[in-house]
Design an enzyme around this catalytic site. Structure first.
Site, PDB file in Angstrom:
ATOM      1  N   HIS A 122      -1.123  43.894 -11.308  1.00  0.00           N
ATOM      2  CA  HIS A 122      -0.423  44.334 -11.789  1.00  0.00           C
ATOM      3  C   HIS A 122       0.843  43.070 -11.905  1.00  0.00           C
ATOM      4  CE1 HIS A 122      -0.528  48.582 -11.381  1.00  0.00           C
ATOM      5  NE2 HIS A 122      -0.924  48.857 -10.381  1.00  0.00           N
ATOM      6  N   ASP A 152       2.238  42.378 -18.886  1.00  0.00           N
ATOM      7  CA  ASP A 152       1.780  43.191 -19.149  1.00  0.00           C
ATOM      8  C   ASP A 152       1.931  43.181 -20.879  1.00  0.00           C
ATOM      9  OD1 ASP A 152       1.229  44.463 -17.075  1.00  0.00           O
ATOM     10  OD2 ASP A 152       2.492  46.333 -17.396  1.00  0.00           O
TER      11      ASP A 152
END
Length: 382
Positions: A122, A152
């Site tokens: 992540h 991200d």
């Protein structure tokens, strides 16, 4: 709009992929979101301006549908780990054999090669592996992640968008597509190029949280106000620092030199004591319109209603009156015109999309009978 006529197939994923697809849609691309069967909604809430096709890619007829669509598409955006598309017989060699003009954008965490290429991760993991996380945080504390924006959305979604646009531009010369290996580790590292290039200057020589641009300097940090709010200070240059001191009611003679690093901790205490004497609104009255580089730390709701942002139309609302940022940057002739409609429901445009990509009514009916596709408008269209 700038990307009018560009056909994009976006395979459903989380955060960075949907953001990339949303940017392309905002600027005029025709984006089809290829959703999984049985999905309830779009968890990233970034499906604005897209059409949804619900398709089972795990079964060979579903993979065949996507392959056929890619023959007519300009861009395929896939967000899976290395090797997943190849297992589905949908790798770039296969799809670009059918359509040499296809731009095959691969957006992953760790990239298409390397020892981490097939493991989960992540944002925090990608920022960590890039080296950037080691520089973020307060002195004496653990590194902390800057929300999930850096890897991200910055190093991932935005960098992938850049790659797609570069490939589209190059295609006007060569007539050929290419494969884009966009990954969040390298994208984040690339964003941090300034950090790498300035290490030799000593800009990051102190421990985390004690440097000029990481909150260590008393003139580049945040301060709490009397009402529990915060002000952001970025008065780096001497002329701006002078205006900061003026606004705080301080004289330079009573303070150490601005760049005396060993005195920064005490100077921060002094500044903190002064900022704590007035409310955020009172400090705004003092500093607004000056070059002291002092601004209020706004909540999202406050940012929406701030005078500067309202004057520029920096935020927009959709048909359900939900607010979000207007697409950036602004283009003078071909600005983005984001859809004000709600995000599509999963499979809402399945029939419409398949017809646009050359599938017959009979083929669509058979795909539905075989449970290869889903559509909440199927009965109305057959």
């Amino acid at each position: 709009m700038a990307l009018r006529g560009v056909r994009v197939l976006e395979l459903a994923g989380l955060a960075p992929g949907p953001f990339c697809g949303m940017i392309l849609a905002d600027f005029g691309a025709e984006v089809v979101l290829v959703d999984r069967l049985g999905s309830v909604n779009h968890p990233s809430h970034l499906a604005r301006g897209k059409r949804s096709l619900a398709l089972d890619l795990k079964r060979s007829p579903g993979a065949a549908v996507l392959r056929r669509m890619c023959a007519r598409a300009d861009v395929l955006l896939e967000p899976f780990r290395c090797g997943v598309m190849e297992k589905l017989q949908l790798g770039p060699e296969t799809l670009r054999q059918d359509n040499p003009k296809l731009i095959y954008a691969r957006l992953s965490g760790f990239g298409q090669s390397g020892i981490f290429s097939k493991v989960a991760g992540h944002d925090i993991n990608y920022v960590a592996l890039s080296g950037v996380l080691s520089k973020i945080g307060r002195s004496g504390e653990n590194p902390y992640p800057p929300l999930n924006l850096l890897a991200d959305f910055g190093g991932g979604g935005l960098m992938c968008t850049l790659g797609i646009l570069l490939a589209l531009f190059e295609r006007t010369r060569s007539g050929l597509g290419q494969v884009i290996d966009a990954n969040m580790v390298e994208g984040t590292a690339y964003l941090s190029t300034f950090l790498w290039k300035t290490q030799a200057m000593g800009l990051w020589a102190q421990p985390r949280g004690q440097n000029l641009l990481d909150g260590g300097a008393p003139f580049y940090t945040t301060y709490k106000t009397a009402d529990g709010e915060f002000m952001a200070v970025g008065a780096i240059e001497p002329q701006f620092y002078t205006l900061l001191l003026k606004g705080l009611g301080l004289e330079s003679e009573e303070l150490p030199s601005q760049m005396s690093i060993e005195d920064w901790p005490e100077m921060k205490k002094k500044f903190a004591d002064v900022f704590a004497r007035k409310t955020k609104a009172e400090w705004c009255q003092i500093f607004d319109g000056t070059d002291a580089c002092v601004t209020p730390v706004l909540t999202l709701e406050e940012a929406l209603h701030h005078q500067h942002n309202r004057e520029r139309g920096s935020f927009i609302t959709d048909e359900e009156q939900h607010a979000c940022p207007r697409p950036a940057p602004q283009l003078s002739r071909t600005p983005a015109v984001p859809s004000a409609k709600r995000d599509p429901s999963v499979g809402e445009h399945t029939v419409e999309v398949l017809k646009d990509y050359g599938f017959s009514q009979e083929e669509i009916h058979q795909l539905h009978s075989d449970r290869i596709i889903e559509s909440n408008k199927l009965k109305a269209n057959l």
